[in-house]
Design a protein around this motif. Structure first.
Motif, short mmCIF file in Angstrom:
data_model
loop_
_atom_site.label_atom_id
_atom_site.label_comp_id
_atom_site.label_asym_id
_atom_site.label_seq_id
_atom_site.Cartn_x
_atom_site.Cartn_y
_atom_site.Cartn_z
N SER A 81 -1.55 -0.84 -3.76
CA SER A 81 -1.57 0.25 -4.82
C SER A 81 -0.91 0.08 -6.10
CB SER A 81 -0.96 1.40 -3.93
OG SER A 81 -1.42 1.72 -2.72
N ARG A 87 -8.33 -4.87 -1.49
CA ARG A 87 -7.86 -5.02 -0.08
C ARG A 87 -6.71 -6.17 0.25
NH1 ARG A 87 -13.17 -5.71 3.67
NH2 ARG A 87 -11.59 -6.85 4.91
N TYR A 135 -4.44 -1.65 1.48
CA TYR A 135 -4.67 -1.96 0.32
C TYR A 135 -3.56 -2.06 -0.64
CZ TYR A 135 -9.46 -0.29 1.23
OH TYR A 135 -10.74 -0.24 1.61
N GLY A 192 0.76 -1.32 0.00
CA GLY A 192 -0.09 0.01 -0.14
C GLY A 192 0.79 1.26 -0.12
N ASN A 239 -4.76 4.19 -5.41
CA ASN A 239 -4.13 3.89 -4.09
C ASN A 239 -4.64 2.88 -3.37
OD1 ASN A 239 -1.96 5.61 -3.12
ND2 ASN A 239 -3.23 7.31 -2.58
N ARG A 240 -6.09 2.60 -3.60
CA ARG A 240 -6.97 1.62 -3.04
C ARG A 240 -7.30 0.62 -4.11
NH1 ARG A 240 -10.53 4.97 1.63
NH2 ARG A 240 -8.69 6.02 2.49
N ALA A 299 -3.31 4.38 2.40
CA ALA A 299 -3.83 3.06 2.29
C ALA A 299 -2.70 1.96 2.47
CB ALA A 299 -4.12 3.09 0.82
N ARG A 300 -1.57 2.58 3.01
CA ARG A 300 -0.51 1.72 3.43
C ARG A 300 -1.03 0.49 4.52
NH1 ARG A 300 4.65 1.41 2.53
NH2 ARG A 300 6.08 0.22 3.97
N ASP A 324 -6.64 8.92 -5.65
CA ASP A 324 -7.34 7.49 -5.79
C ASP A 324 -8.58 7.72 -6.42
OD1 ASP A 324 -8.04 5.29 -3.03
OD2 ASP A 324 -8.42 5.13 -5.26
#
Length: 500
Positions: free
Chosen positions: A330, A382, A328, A320, A378-379, A324-325, A496
């Motif tokens: 990326s 999941r 998710y 991520g 970014n996302r 989002a780290r 994103d």
């Protein structure tokens, strides 16, 4: 009886009504010749003045309402009326401005006081003693000439703007006409595209209908055999069944083992290519041992995808990026090499599901790219569901497809022109190098080279040159793929485009 006033300030005994202005031509400000009147605002014009104006712009110069020559009103009664007022003006003394103190005509102008005075004020009073005087008519003429001169410039400016307005109206008509013609061409083009699509669809469906009919015939033939055998097996006597058993079994076996017709269904699946947008050009990026890379590397880069003069690659944050780290994965598309200015490209990123192709995750968007810039998500998905939902296979591989295309055929043509120009330059440089090497070789060996020998040397050198160039490119790509790009730190908080 007038109230007392400042003796220094002259009194206007009687203001001339603006009849001169009312009864003058609105354009030339002179006495109208062959009077014409606007039916909307009742302004007067000389016949020649207004016709010249309407020839350029069919609008009244005063009220700006559309007006044509035939709508002008001819005013025959005005000529005697204007003559009457001119005579009355000369005879009526109340039109003369008088001094409020001496009740005499204001015939002089005190330059020192900037004030109109009468002869008595100049001679009999001490108020203007030692001041500079001029006849009022002389001062008036100076001011009148200055105003007249500026009015000429103002009229010229109005004339210029009127001409500009006429040009603008003409250009508007031309643009409207061209736009209408272009819309007509677009409509015809769309109708033609629709016809081609309908024809392709009908052709494909007809092929499938033919195959469907053949399958029905095959099923019908087998059902007849089935019905015949079942009837004999269930309705006839035991002895009859025993006697015909061998033939029935052979018939069943022949029907079962009869080679089925090969129906070429897959070949009839049409590809409906878009005539409005270029086709996507893409590549596949397989991330091996994703779990291990997730803990070891912050960024993963794909191999380069070359599209004309542009070079692209995927930029993946396995754990991520930014906000989002840890939650998710990326994924971004980076323009490694391209034009310096911002250019619009469409791109698509697909993550393959190893269990069910219907669950392949695809994101498609359009962005303005500059060289070294990244756009993406970014996302994207999941992290905790990647393996659970089948996006990571049993060997730990994550498969991502990515595609890119120019926004429209105009841009595609420009990209191809740039690429052709690049190849021509490369070809010229290579040929120049071949010639230089040929001359060196000739000097070293000091022997004559026949045309056939020269061609062999050129071909060999050319092949070697391309091999060296390609080897250098491969080395450069291998080095670049091991280090982050110079702008990586600037991409931490990339936009994103996905929905939470």
């Amino acid at each position: 009886m007038a109230s007392p006033q400042n003796p220094e300030s002259p009194r206007l005994a009687y203001r001339e009504p603006p009849l001169t202005e009312i009864l003058s031509c609105f354009i030339c400000k002179d006495k109208p010749k062959d009077h014409r009147m606007c039916p909307n605002c009742s302004k007067l014009f000389c016949k020649n003045c207004i016709q010249a104006k309407l020839h350029k712009l069919q609008k009244c110069p005063s009220c700006k309402i559309p007006l044509i020559k035939d709508a002008l009103v001819e005013c025959r009664f005005l000529k005697p009326l204007i003559e009457y007022f001119e005579v009355a003006k000369d005879q009526d003394l109340d039109f003369i401005e008088k001094c409020s103190i001496h009740n005499t005509e204001l015939g002089y102008y005190c330059i020192t006081c900037s004030q109109a005075i009468c002869a008595d004020c100049a001679i009999l009073t001490t108020t203007h003693k030692g001041h500079n005087f001029e006849r009022l008519s002389s001062i008036y003429q100076v001011h009148h000439d200055l105003i007249t001169k500026e009015l000429v410039l103002l009229k010229d400016r109005i004339e210029e703007l009127t001409d500009t307005l006429a040009e603008i109206d003409l250009k508007i008509k031309i643009i409207d006409k061209k736009a209408l013609e272009h819309k007509g061409k677009l409509s015809l083009a769309l109708d033609s595209m629709q016809e081609r699509l309908d024809f392709q669809l009908q052709e494909s469906l007809q092929g499938l209908y033919d195959i469907k009919e053949q399958v029905y015939e095959e099923i019908s033939s087998l059902e007849q055999i089935l019905e015949k055998v079942e009837h004999k097996n269930s309705r006839e006597s035991e002895i009859s069944v025993i006697k015909t058993s061998a033939s029935l079994l052979k018939e069943i076996k022949d029907a079962s083992e009869k080679p089925c017709k090969e129906f070429e269904i897959l070949n009839l699946m049409p590809e409906f290519y878009s005539e409005l947008a270029p086709e996507y050009i893409g590549s596949i990026f397989i991330v091996h041992d994703y779990k291990k890379l997730k803990s070891e590397k912050e960024i993963i880069f794909s191999e380069h995808l070359c599209v004309n003069t542009t070079v692209w690659r995927l930029k993946i944050y396995p754990n991520g990026n930014g906000a989002a780290r840890g939650n998710y994965i990326s994924i971004f598309l980076e323009l490694v090499k391209g034009r310096r200015e911002s250019i619009k490209y469409e791109y698509k990123i697909e993550m393959i599901n190893h269990n069910n192709s219907d669950m392949d995750l695809s994101r498609e968007f359009m962005s303005d790219f500059e060289e070294g810039e990244c756009w993406g998500y970014n996302r994207f998905f999941r992290l905790d569901l990647l393996e659970e939902e089948g996006y990571i296979d049993s060997l730990g591989c994550l498969v991502i497809k990515y595609y890119v295309r120019p926004f429209g055929y105009i841009q595609l043509v420009q990209d191809q022109k740039d690429y052709i120009s690049h190849l021509i330059k490369k070809k010229d440089l290579t040929e120049k190098k071949v010639q230089e090497l040929t001359l060196k070789l000739q000097n070293y060996e000091n022997i004559p080279i026949t045309p056939q020998k020269s061609q062999e040397i050129n071909e060999g050198t050319l092949r070697k040159s391309y091999i060296e160039i390609d080897s250098a490119k491969i080395d450069k790509i291998n080095i670049e793929s091991q280090i982050p790009p110079h702008h990586a730190d600037q991409q931490i908080n990339l936009p994103d485009f996905t929905e939470d």
